[in-house]
Design an enzyme around this catalytic site. Structure first.
Site, PDB file in Angstrom:
ATOM      1  N   ASP A 308       0.854  -1.176   0.000  1.00 44.00           N
ATOM      2  CA  ASP A 308       0.000   0.000   0.000  1.00 44.00           C
ATOM      3  C   ASP A 308       0.902   1.242   0.000  1.00 44.00           C
ATOM      4  OD1 ASP A 308      -2.233   1.678   0.139  1.00 44.00           O
ATOM      5  OD2 ASP A 308      -3.242   0.407   1.592  1.00 44.00           O
ATOM      6  N   GLU A 514     -10.588   6.586   4.756  1.00 41.43           N
ATOM      7  CA  GLU A 514      -9.580   5.944   5.596  1.00 41.43           C
ATOM      8  C   GLU A 514      -9.621   6.448   7.048  1.00 41.43           C
ATOM      9  OE1 GLU A 514      -5.830   5.064   3.666  1.00 41.43           O
ATOM     10  OE2 GLU A 514      -6.685   5.585   1.729  1.00 41.43           O
TER      11      GLU A 514
END
Length: 628
Positions: A308, A514
């Site tokens: 990521d 997020e």
């Protein structure tokens, strides 16, 4: 003199023959050669520098044709909000991608790069793209065939901008709505998530019947490379805290969170992205057991594993505290491509040093590069490295918007419809004297789309992209002689004194993504509760909730005649009015348990303490209304 000329002529002919024969021997450039032959031929020609370059993914803000050429960069990405220019056209995107690609093609071996983007609900970074409902809404449809069609449309809209690679789908199983990424999950139930992996053949194409399981597959220039993310357990962290620790037995991890990966791999997913989160205290980016031993060796996944965004930096606390160790831990764990995304020279130099000092074996580098090249060959990038301008008309086209509208109406969940079955409020009448529309989310396309729309955290307002707000959809739906009055947050006196036939209140959460979306209270954004109280206290009302997850609504349910969950529907607001006014029936089912209060969390179907406000799978049905 004549002898010299003859000698030079023969020498030139010999050199030409050598060049021709060498070109013929470039098996990696020959699409007729078997895949493994092409991979081996290319790898045999590559230097360590070229191999490490292939393992490096950088952000477009630091990329250029020159950097692609000099560092042999394997991939470029657009992070959230990273665009060529505001409101960039498909042609603007293609020119940028092709410029980077020309740099890659000018290298000694001409290995094409892959360009990646977060297309998590349509090509969501791109202006004028069709924005589909976020995954939580698609989970409410329980319709894998619909999700597959959305994959097909998304692939076309991504290819319309010259991009080859999407960081989607997210196949997390959200077990706690306090998690800021819960709307990226299709459901709390792994079986629903498994069914929705049907988006993968939509994005990549249907894997051939005789294909070896676990091998990536991309069916041509109208398809994209897909990513299953985030491996593994990202939806099960303590209190839903993003990037936190998932505490669960191995049996629980494999049964709940790993299950969708089995389906993704069988369907030929090309790449898998590793999660920021930890499993029982061990960072996933450093978990060799689950990445190499389980995913690669046991499940026989043959695509590549990608980190990521700055994911390897976070192996240490604080992040980037010992970057050399982070590189070592991530690469030896089995990560093949690293999303750096900015300090690429530091990564390249660090990995080179680790290989030359024998800390990381060359076999690990070769495994990574072999996987990356396999995906590039399968995707046809060696044959068609440059973007096709003939696909630009697919961006935001009418057919895709109609599909998104269908997805919206199938995703809506009806939680309450009048005080009893004999007196339903919905369908609402299209013919009425005056209709009040209220709420902060009624006329706000940015709120309606949520996070990961044009900007990473989402935006507010109606200039975000092209689409239809719920307010405009209402105006488009009611009869011409029906007066629609919009007031965002009216007081009770106003509502009572204006003789409204009924009201539609549209409230919910403001956009987030997020960690910024992590919430310990899960409340409707102010002044939403006040709007519900004032409007529903003064006139018959239907309340539409715009949210990425279940939120606190128990205090207001008794005041509301009709209660609808629209999730984060995207650009096509007409899908909401399609069912509110009865042109289509309600059919959505809750993909997540709707709790009574925060103290119950986490609470999932099957738990011993299960006592929901509305249970998993709940959803009232209606019949289409016949208008004369």
């Amino acid at each position: 003199m004549t002898k010299v000329r003859i000698f030079l002529t023969r020498l030139l002919l010999m050199l030409c023959c050598v060049a021709i024969n060498e070109a013929k021997c470039l098996k990696y450039k020959d699409p007729k050669q078997p895949l493994n032959v092409r991979i081996k031929d290319l790898m045999d020609r590559m230097t360590l520098e070229e191999k490490i370059g292939q393992m490096t993914q950088i952000e477009r803000k630091v990329a250029s044709a020159e950097i692609m050429k000099n560092y042999y960069i394997g991939s470029v990405l657009s992070g959230g909000s990273s665009v060529p220019k505001p409101q960039a056209s498909a042609e603007n995107w293609i020119k940028m991608v092709n410029d980077f690609q020309k740099g890659s093609l000018s290298t000694r071996l001409g290995i094409p790069m892959i360009y990646g983007i977060d297309a998590v609900h349509g090509n969501n970074n791109v202006y004028n793209a069709t924005i589909f409902p976020h995954n939580v809404g698609l989970g409410a449809t329980r319709d894998p065939r619909l999700v597959r069609k959305i994959g097909v449309a998304t692939a076309l809209e991504v290819r319309a901008t010259g991009i080859h690679y999407v960081f989607a789908p997210c196949i997390a199983v959200c077990r706690d709505p306090r998690w800021g990424r819960c709307y990226e999950s299709y459901s709390e139930d792994h079986k629903v998530v498994q069914a929705m992996t049907e988006i993968i053949p939509g994005l990549q194409g249907e894997i051939p019947a005789n294909s070896q399981k676990g091998v990536p597959y991309v069916a041509g220039k109208r398809k994209v490379i897909a990513t299953a993310k985030h491996y593994v357990g990202d939806g099960g962290t303590i209190k839903g805290i993003n990037e936190n620790n998932t505490v669960i037995s191995r049996h629980g991890l494999l049964g709940i969170h790993m299950s969708p990966y089995y389906n993704a791999i069988i369907k030929g997913v090309s790449t898998i992205m590793v999660s920021y989160s930890s499993w029982n205290g061990e960072k996933m980016h450093a978990n060799r057991n689950l990445i190499t031993d389980f995913l690669k060796n046991l499940l026989r996944f043959r695509g590549f594993v990608i980190s990521d965004w700055k994911g390897i930096d976070k192996i240490t606390t604080p992040p980037h505290a010992n970057y050399t160790y982070s590189i070592y831990a991530a690469i030896t764990a089995g990560i093949d491509m690293v999303m750096v995304p900015f300090n690429y020279t530091e990564f390249i130099d660090g990995l080179t040093l680790l290989v030359k000092s024998n800390a990381i074996p060359m076999s690990r580098i070769n495994d990574a590069v072999r996987r990356i090249l396999r995906v590039k060959f399968v995707a046809g990038l060696f044959e068609n490295p440059l973007a096709d301008y003939n696909l630009v008309h697919h961006l935001g086209k009418k057919k895709h918007r109609e599909l998104a509208r269908e997805a919206v109406r199938k995703s809506l969940v009806l939680l309450k419809n009048g005080e009893n079955l004999k007196q339903p409020v919905i369908p609402l009448p299209k013919r009425a004297s005056r209709v009040l529309v209220a709420g902060s989310h009624a006329d706000n396309l940015g709120y309606q789309c949520g996070g990961w729309t044009i900007e990473w955290q989402g935006v507010t307002g109606n200039n975000v992209t092209k689409g239809t707000t719920i307010l405009n959809a209402i105006k488009n739906t009611v009869y011409k002689d029906t007066e629609v009055v919009y007031k965002e947050n009216p007081d009770l006196d106003y509502v009572k004194s204006n003789n409204f036939s009924y009201a539609i209140v549209v409230v919910g959460e403001k956009p987030y993504a997020e960690t910024k979306g992590d919430s310990l209270n899960l409340t409707i954004s102010a002044p939403g509760p006040e709007t519900i109280k004032n409007v529903c206290g003064g006139v018959k009302c239907v309340t539409v909730i715009i949210s990425g997850r279940p939120v606190v609504i128990e205090p207001y349910v008794d005041k509301i005649e009709g209660l609808v969950v629209a999730w984060l529907p995207g650009t096509e607001g007409n899908g909401v009015t399609d069912v509110l006014f009865g042109d289509y029936s309600f059919r959505g089912k809750l993909p997540m348990t709707w709790f009574k209060n925060i103290d119950q969390l986490p609470m999932n179907v099957g738990d011993s303490h299960y006592d929901p406000l509305f249970p998993f799978g709940f959803g009232l049905k209606t019949k289409p209304h016949q208008y004369s």
